[in-house]
Enzyme design. Structure first.
Site, PDB file in Angstrom:
ATOM      1  N   LYS A  91      40.072  -1.374 -22.078  1.00  0.00           N
ATOM      2  CA  LYS A  91      40.002   0.049 -22.361  1.00  0.00           C
ATOM      3  C   LYS A  91      38.719   0.636 -21.773  1.00  0.00           C
ATOM      4  CE  LYS A  91      42.763  -0.032 -26.594  1.00  0.00           C
ATOM      5  NZ  LYS A  91      42.783   0.256 -28.048  1.00  0.00           N
TER       6      LYS A  91
ATOM      7  N   ARG B 268      44.909  -8.280 -24.665  1.00  0.00           N
ATOM      8  CA  ARG B 268      45.885  -7.273 -25.092  1.00  0.00           C
ATOM      9  C   ARG B 268      47.150  -7.507 -24.274  1.00  0.00           C
ATOM     10  NH1 ARG B 268      40.958  -4.405 -24.471  1.00  0.00           N
ATOM     11  NH2 ARG B 268      40.199  -3.522 -26.443  1.00  0.00           N
TER      12      ARG B 268
ATOM     13  N   TYR C 108      37.423  -8.931 -38.815  1.00  0.00           N
ATOM     14  CA  TYR C 108      37.780 -10.346 -38.859  1.00  0.00           C
ATOM     15  C   TYR C 108      36.928 -11.136 -39.834  1.00  0.00           C
ATOM     16  CZ  TYR C 108      40.752  -9.103 -35.027  1.00  0.00           C
ATOM     17  OH  TYR C 108      41.721  -8.500 -34.280  1.00  0.00           O
TER      18      TYR C 108
ATOM     19  N   ARG D 138      46.673 -12.007 -30.462  1.00  0.00           N
ATOM     20  CA  ARG D 138      45.297 -11.554 -30.217  1.00  0.00           C
ATOM     21  C   ARG D 138      44.505 -11.596 -31.533  1.00  0.00           C
ATOM     22  NH1 ARG D 138      41.774  -8.173 -27.100  1.00  0.00           N
ATOM     23  NH2 ARG D 138      40.977  -6.356 -28.230  1.00  0.00           N
TER      24      ARG D 138
ATOM     25  N   HIS E  21      50.596  -8.728 -30.105  1.00  0.00           N
ATOM     26  CA  HIS E  21      49.258  -8.398 -30.603  1.00  0.00           C
ATOM     27  C   HIS E  21      48.855  -9.329 -31.742  1.00  0.00           C
ATOM     28  CE1 HIS E  21      46.137  -5.492 -29.854  1.00  0.00           C
ATOM     29  NE2 HIS E  21      45.937  -5.325 -31.149  1.00  0.00           N
TER      30      HIS E  21
ATOM     31  N   HIS F 155      35.785  -5.269 -27.421  1.00  0.00           N
ATOM     32  CA  HIS F 155      35.504  -4.162 -28.329  1.00  0.00           C
ATOM     33  C   HIS F 155      34.188  -3.503 -27.939  1.00  0.00           C
ATOM     34  CE1 HIS F 155      38.088  -5.989 -31.820  1.00  0.00           C
ATOM     35  NE2 HIS F 155      38.812  -5.344 -30.920  1.00  0.00           N
TER      36      HIS F 155
END
Length: 302
Positions: free
Chosen positions: A177, A153, A283, A251, A248, A274
C-alpha cells in the site's frame, strides 16, 4: 416483539423519522431500525412515568446500563446511543428541548476486532492438501506456502512478477500500500515449493505461452483474488477446516504465529508492510488471548 411508544411520545418520534427521511434519505430498513429503538426507549420511559421530552441524564444512563446488562454488545449499545443522540440533537435544534439528556455520556469502547487466524496444525493441514502431480494444484501449493511464509496480501501474491523474485537470496520484493516496497524472506519450504512449481507446474499451465506473472491462471493471465479465494476454500474443505477462511486468514496466521513464537513486533510490522506500529499491535492481543486460553485449558486452577 416490538414495543410501542407511549401515546404522548409517538408523534414526536414519528416527526423525527420523517425528518430523517427528508434530510438524509435513509433506507426503509434504517428508518425502521431508528423507529424501533426510539419506540423501545419511549416504552421504557413510560414505565418510569416519564417520556422522551421529559427524561434526564440519569434515565439515559440507567437505560444504557440495563441494555448492557441484558447482554447487548458494546457495538449494539454504541449504535443505540448514536440513535438517541441524533434524536435529541434534532429536538434541541427544533426548540423542543433546552438541554440534551445525553450530554457527556460516552459511548462504550469498541476496541478493534481481533483478526481471524488459524492454528499451526490447521495451517499444516491446509498446506498439505494440494496434489503436486497436478499442475494447477502445484501452483496453488506454492501460492499457499508463499502466502503463509511471507505474510503477503492476496493482491500482492496474485500480481507477483518474476522481477520481484530473488530466488538466490530467498526473498521476494513486494510493492504494498502507498507504493511502499519491502523485502520479505520466503523461508526454505516456500522457496523449495516455488522452485519445483517453476520447473514443473508453471510450464504445463502456460502450454508454451508466455507471461511475466509468477502464478498465472489456466488462461495464462493474472489470477483474480476471487479465484484464489475459491481455491483456498477448496483446500480448507479437504482439510476439514470448518472455520470460514480466506487468503487473508493466512496473512493473519503468519503474523500471529510469529508473535506467538516471540518475534519482535517491529520486525512483524516491517514484514507485513504496516506503516503504523499500532496496526500491528493487534497481534499482541491475539497472542495474549491464546495464552489465556491455554492457561484455562491446562492449568489445574485455570
Amino acid at each position: 416483539m416490538a414495543q410501542q411508544a407511549s401515546d404522548q411520545d409517538q408523534p414526536t418520534i414519528d416527526r423525527y423519522i420523517d425528518a430523517l427521511w427528508l434530510e438524509k434519505g435513509l433506507s426503509d430498513n434504517s428508518l425502521q431500525s431508528y423507529r424501533r429503538d426510539l419506540y423501545q426507549w419511549s416504552y421504557w420511559l413510560a414505565q418510569r412515568g416519564s417520556g422522551v421530552l421529559l427524561c434526564g441524564r440519569a434515565d439515559a444512563l440507567d437505560y444504557l446500563a440495563e441494555q448492557r446488562g441484558q447482554g447487548k454488545s458494546a457495538r449494539s449499545t454504541a449504535r443505540l446511543l448514536s440513535c438517541l443522540r441524533g434524536f435529541y440533537r434534532y429536538q434541541l435544534r427544533e426548540g423542543r428541548l433546552q438541554e440534551d439528556p445525553l450530554a457527556n455520556i460516552e459511548a462504550p469502547k469498541l476496541g478493534r476486532p481481533l483478526p481471524k487466524s488459524l492454528s499451526e496444525a490447521d495451517v499444516e493441514a491446509l498446506l498439505a492438501q494440494p496434489d503436486d502431480d497436478i499442475a494447477i494444484e502445484q501452483r496453488d501449493r506454492a501460492m499457499l506456502e508463499l502466502l503463509y511464509a511471507a505474510g503477503l496480501r492476496v493482491s500482492e501474491l496474485v500480481s507477483l512478477r518474476f522481477s520481484q523474485l530473488g530466488l538466490e537470496q530467498g526473498v521476494v520484493r513486494v510493492t504494498g500500500k502507498g507504493n511502499k516496497e519491502r523485502l520479505v524472506p520466503m523461508g526454505e519450504e516456500a522457496l523449495h515449493c516455488l522452485q519445483a512449481y517453476l520447473r514443473g507446474g508453471r510450464p504445463q499451465l502456460l502450454a508454451d505461452g508466455e507471461s511475466d506473472v509468477v502464478f498465472p491462471s489456466r488462461r495464462g493471465q493474472m489470477m483474480t483474488r476471487q479465484t484464489f479465494w475459491h481455491r483456498v476454500k477448496l483446500y480448507a474443505q479437504r482439510a476439514g477446516i470448518r472455520a470460514s477462511i480466506s487468503p487473508h486468514t493466512l496473512r493473519h496466521a503468519f503474523a500471529t504465529h510469529l508473535v506467538n513464537h516471540g518475534a519482535d513486533l517491529r520486525v512483524v510490522q516491517l514484514l507485513l508492510g504496516h506503516s503504523d506500529l499500532s496496526t500491528t499491535q493487534i497481534y499482541t492481543h491475539v497472542a495474549r488471548e491464546r495464552m489465556q486460553a491455554l492457561h484455562r485449558a491446562h492449568h489445574p486452577r485455570g
